[in-house]
Design an enzyme around this catalytic site. Structure first.
Site, PDB file in Angstrom:
ATOM      1  N   ASP A 412       2.360  -2.701  -4.635  1.00 24.87           N
ATOM      2  CA  ASP A 412       2.784  -1.416  -4.910  1.00 24.87           C
ATOM      3  C   ASP A 412       2.311  -0.726  -6.266  1.00 24.87           C
ATOM      4  O   ASP A 412       2.117  -1.506  -7.289  1.00 24.87           O
ATOM      5  CB  ASP A 412       4.421  -1.189  -5.076  1.00 24.87           C
ATOM      6  N   GLU A 467      -1.775  -0.507  -2.716  1.00 28.76           N
ATOM      7  CA  GLU A 467      -1.265   0.978  -2.718  1.00 28.76           C
ATOM      8  C   GLU A 467      -1.839   1.512  -3.877  1.00 28.76           C
ATOM      9  O   GLU A 467      -1.457   1.551  -4.993  1.00 28.76           O
ATOM     10  CB  GLU A 467       0.180   1.036  -2.596  1.00 28.76           C
TER      11      GLU A 467
END
Length: 733
Positions: A412, A467
């Site tokens: 993330d 990401e």
């Protein structure tokens, strides 16, 4: 006489919780040919030393009413303590009768940044030492004056079990005999300035209490390591690096806490066994190849959706015991479904029981708030330049791959890690050693992470996803070639551009045509996943269906056409839960998707379309084998902005073809000629306007035939009827 057996200075320091080395005075010590045993047992009324068989060896006299006992033994072998408490008698081994626990070589590896050493050394581990069962506790806190393990087993009293510091590695250790899996515990630390910190959860805990409670729990690590897996065939069949990019990947993103709840039991979250019963058949039936969970490592605040975790090694207790997650993964693999977990190394929350100021210093985070605080989330930023912190995080990812057999790790907020000035104004960030904005420590960390997960420490076939929302070069290039080493990168640019296009009124789309075509300029610069994730259906952005303009029919028709475009477009696929049936509401972490919408034929139609897109995508190599290579794509029509029509071809190595034609206006277009790359009969592989999907059933009666009429750079062409707001797929019959 007995008070001479226990130095007053030691007594005062122990009772005040300030003794720098409790093993120097507690436990057995040889003194002038005799064995002196000292114990700190606040509240005890009487203490005796006994043999393992219960024979008395001698009494320990009370030398301080606060609970200090001492006595001499003629016996220098193993002994136990028989303790009379006000309402019970306890016989236990002495925690201070055991020598050092952790191997010096392993501690040195930890200090050097070896993630395997974290798994070997730290946390709470049920074990046997010198024939005695108990739990070995170990925690890294180099700047603490004193660390004690506290729990139900010692009334959360930090005086009772102070730990041994292993210099110079900064690791504190203690073996507590007579306890085992299931014990609740934390650490009590005295900072360098002398103040006692709030009790801290174990950073390396393998299990936790369910929030809002915050204690760590001793996990049965032997049982976890001996879990009866049935997925050897699955693991051995996971494709190597050169093949995984050619496989179909259609990922169903899930917030496990809310996918389905249990209303008859206080509307709690489903546990892992219940999710296995419901989610796995659903994912398989829908044709998805993988399920991706938003973070499931323990997190205190449900509203963070898991993206502010504080127990990076422990599946959240919200979903039941940790072995339940192993059972879920095992059953998913048996059903042919891969499991990906979101993982958060960028930052952590500043809860008092967590990592922030763990030993009274900025241990896991940067001390300078220009580096150590994230302005967007008011969270702490990991100091990835510190060997032990880097090793701690990589060990966490490694543990998910090894202990729980997950198939992929999605990292993330990578962009926030790569840039020192991310979300910061001038003067609010610290340049790197070269004066630049690149975070060199994060780059080194991400490369080490990917090398580890792709190396011999991890099971073969683990896949990593980034990401990353910027144009950082080489995210999916190998570390040997100077890249970050990820397998795939989320294509945030494609997602933003194409969603902004379909949000436009159809009459205006001609002016924004390039938003749908621009992604192909860079589509093969990285290996991409096309993500329609939770981030796009929250915080006022609207659900995918609500983003589309027009009345309800037009919205769902546009969404169906967009899905057809996406599933034909180069790149692996990801769709967030609820979007597969065109939910109107945004994602809410405390509410389930609106499953009742499936009572409506229009929403069942969208769901059926997604199922059929998945199945066709997986069955047709032309749609996935060359997702990451330019040879697998070519435009047929990319410039018909007046009609908002796009057409392109996908192919595989053998020359198999699929052509996608998209009409993003509500105007049916009969007699639309399109060049096709092969002569003959082409069948209609997919029509998002089919009646079974909620459409008008306009189309080409299932097939078209080419004519020897050159068009769009091809030697053959066919005249098609393009349905309104629809995508067609054609393949040679």
């Amino acid at each position: 006489m007995t008070d001479m057996l226990f130095d007053r200075t030691d007594i005062d320091a122990l009772l005040a919780g300030r003794h720098p080395d409790p093993f120097a005075c507690l436990g057995p010590h040889t003194d002038a040919g005799r064995v002196v045993v000292r114990a700190l047992l606040p509240g005890a009324q009487r203490v005796r030393a006994v043999t393992p068989d219960g024979d008395e060896l001698g009494a320990l006299a009370c030398v301080d009413d606060a609970g200090c006992f001492a006595g001499t033994l003629a016996h220098d072998g193993r002994y136990r303590l028989a303790i009379d408490w006000p309402d019970t008698r306890q016989i236990t081994d002495d925690a201070y009768a055991f020598g050092t626990l952790l191997d010096e070589a392993a501690l040195a590896r930890f200090a050097a940044g070896d993630p395997a050493a974290v798994l070997d050394c730290l946390g709470a581990t049920p074990t046997r030492v010198d024939g005695v069962d108990g739990v070995r506790f170990a925690v890294w806190a180099p700047n603490a004056q004193r660390v004690s393990v506290v729990g139900d087993f010692n009334m959360w009293d930090g005086r009772r079990h102070p730990m041994r510091l292993r210099r110079p590695w900064g690791v504190w250790e203690l073996f507590v005999p007579g306890i085992g899996a299931g014990e609740h515990y934390k650490y009590e630390l005295r900072a360098a300035d002398g103040h006692v910190l709030p009790h801290k959860a174990d950073p390396c805990a393998r299990a936790t209490e369910a929030p809002p409670r915050t204690a760590s729990v001793v996990a049965d690590t032997a049982a976890l390591d001996a879990f009866a897996w049935h997925d050897d065939g699955w693991l051995h069949a996971r494709p190597p690096a050169d093949q995984r990019f050619r496989m179909p990947w259609s990922i169903y993103e899930v917030h496990a806490e809310s996918w389905q709840r249990v209303p008859e039991d206080m509307d709690r979250s489903a546990n892992w066994d219940e999710l296995a019963e419901r989610l796995i058949p659903y994912v398989r039936g829908m044709g998805f190849t993988h399920v991706e969970f938003m973070p499931i490592s323990e997190y205190p605040f449900g509203g963070s959706w898991g993206y502010q975790p504080l127990a990076q090694f422990a599946p959240s207790a919200r979903f039941g015991p940790v072995d339940g997650f192993a059972r879920f993964v095992d059953r998913a693999h048996a059903a042919g479904i891969g499991v990906i977990v979101d993982w958060v190394p960028a930052h952590f929350p500043n809860d008092a029981h967590g990592l922030a100021q763990f030993d009274g210093s900025a241990l896991y985070e940067h001390a300078d708030p220009r580096e150590g605080m994230h302005p967007d989330w008011n969270t702490c930023v990991f100091n990835l330049g510190r060997n032990e912190v880097s090793a701690f995080l990589i060990a966490s990812a490694l543990a998910w791959a090894r202990r729980y057999h997950v198939d992929g790790i999605r990292v993330d907020a990578v962009a926030s890690m790569l840039y020192r000035d991310y979300s910061r104004n001038e003067g609010e960030w610290v340049p790197n050693i070269h004066g630049g904005r690149e975070n060199l420590e994060s780059v080194a960390f991400l490369r080490a992470l990917n090398d580890t997960l792709h190396g011999t420490l991890a099971p073969p076939g683990v896949v990593t996803f980034a990401e990353e929302s910027t144009a950082w070069p080489g995210v999916t290039a190998s570390t040997g070639d100077g890249g970050l080493g990820f397998d795939f990168k989320w294509n945030m640019g494609w997602m933003h551009d194409t969603l902004s296009y379909v949000r436009e009124d159809p009459i205006h789309r001609r002016y924004h045509h390039d938003r749908m075509t621009f992604g192909l300029v860079y589509a093969f610069s990285e290996r991409f996943v096309l993500p329609l994730s939770h981030d796009e259906v929250v915080h006022g952005k609207g659900s995918l269906a609500v983003k589309m303009p027009g009345d309800a029919w037009q919205r769902l028709a546009t969404l169906r056409a967009y899905f057809g475009f996406m599933w034909a477009h180069p790149g692996k696929k990801l769709l967030f839960m609820g979007s597969e049936f065109a939910q109107w509401a945004e994602f809410a972490h405390d509410a389930t998707p609106h499953w009742d919408l499936l009572d409506a034929p229009a929403h069942r139609g969208v769901q059926r379309l997604v199922r059929d897109l998945n199945r066709t995508y997986a069955a047709e190599p032309a749609l996935h084998a060359l997702d990451c290579h330019a040879s697998g794509f070519f435009w047929l029509i990319g410039d018909d902005r007046d009609n908002s029509v796009f057409a392109f071809a996908r192919r595989d190595d053998s020359g198999r073809l699929v052509v996608a034609i998209c009409n993003f206006t509500p105007v049916p277009r009969p007699g639309y000629r399109i060049g096709l790359p092969a002569p003959g009969h082409w069948r209609e592989l997919m029509n998002t306007d089919a009646a079974v999907y909620g459409g008008t059933n306009a189309g080409n009666d299932g097939a078209v035939w080419t004519e020897d009429v050159p068009s769009h750079g091809q030697s053959w062409s066919a005249t098609l009827r393009l349905p309104p707001l629809a995508t067609l797929w054609l393949s040679p019959a």
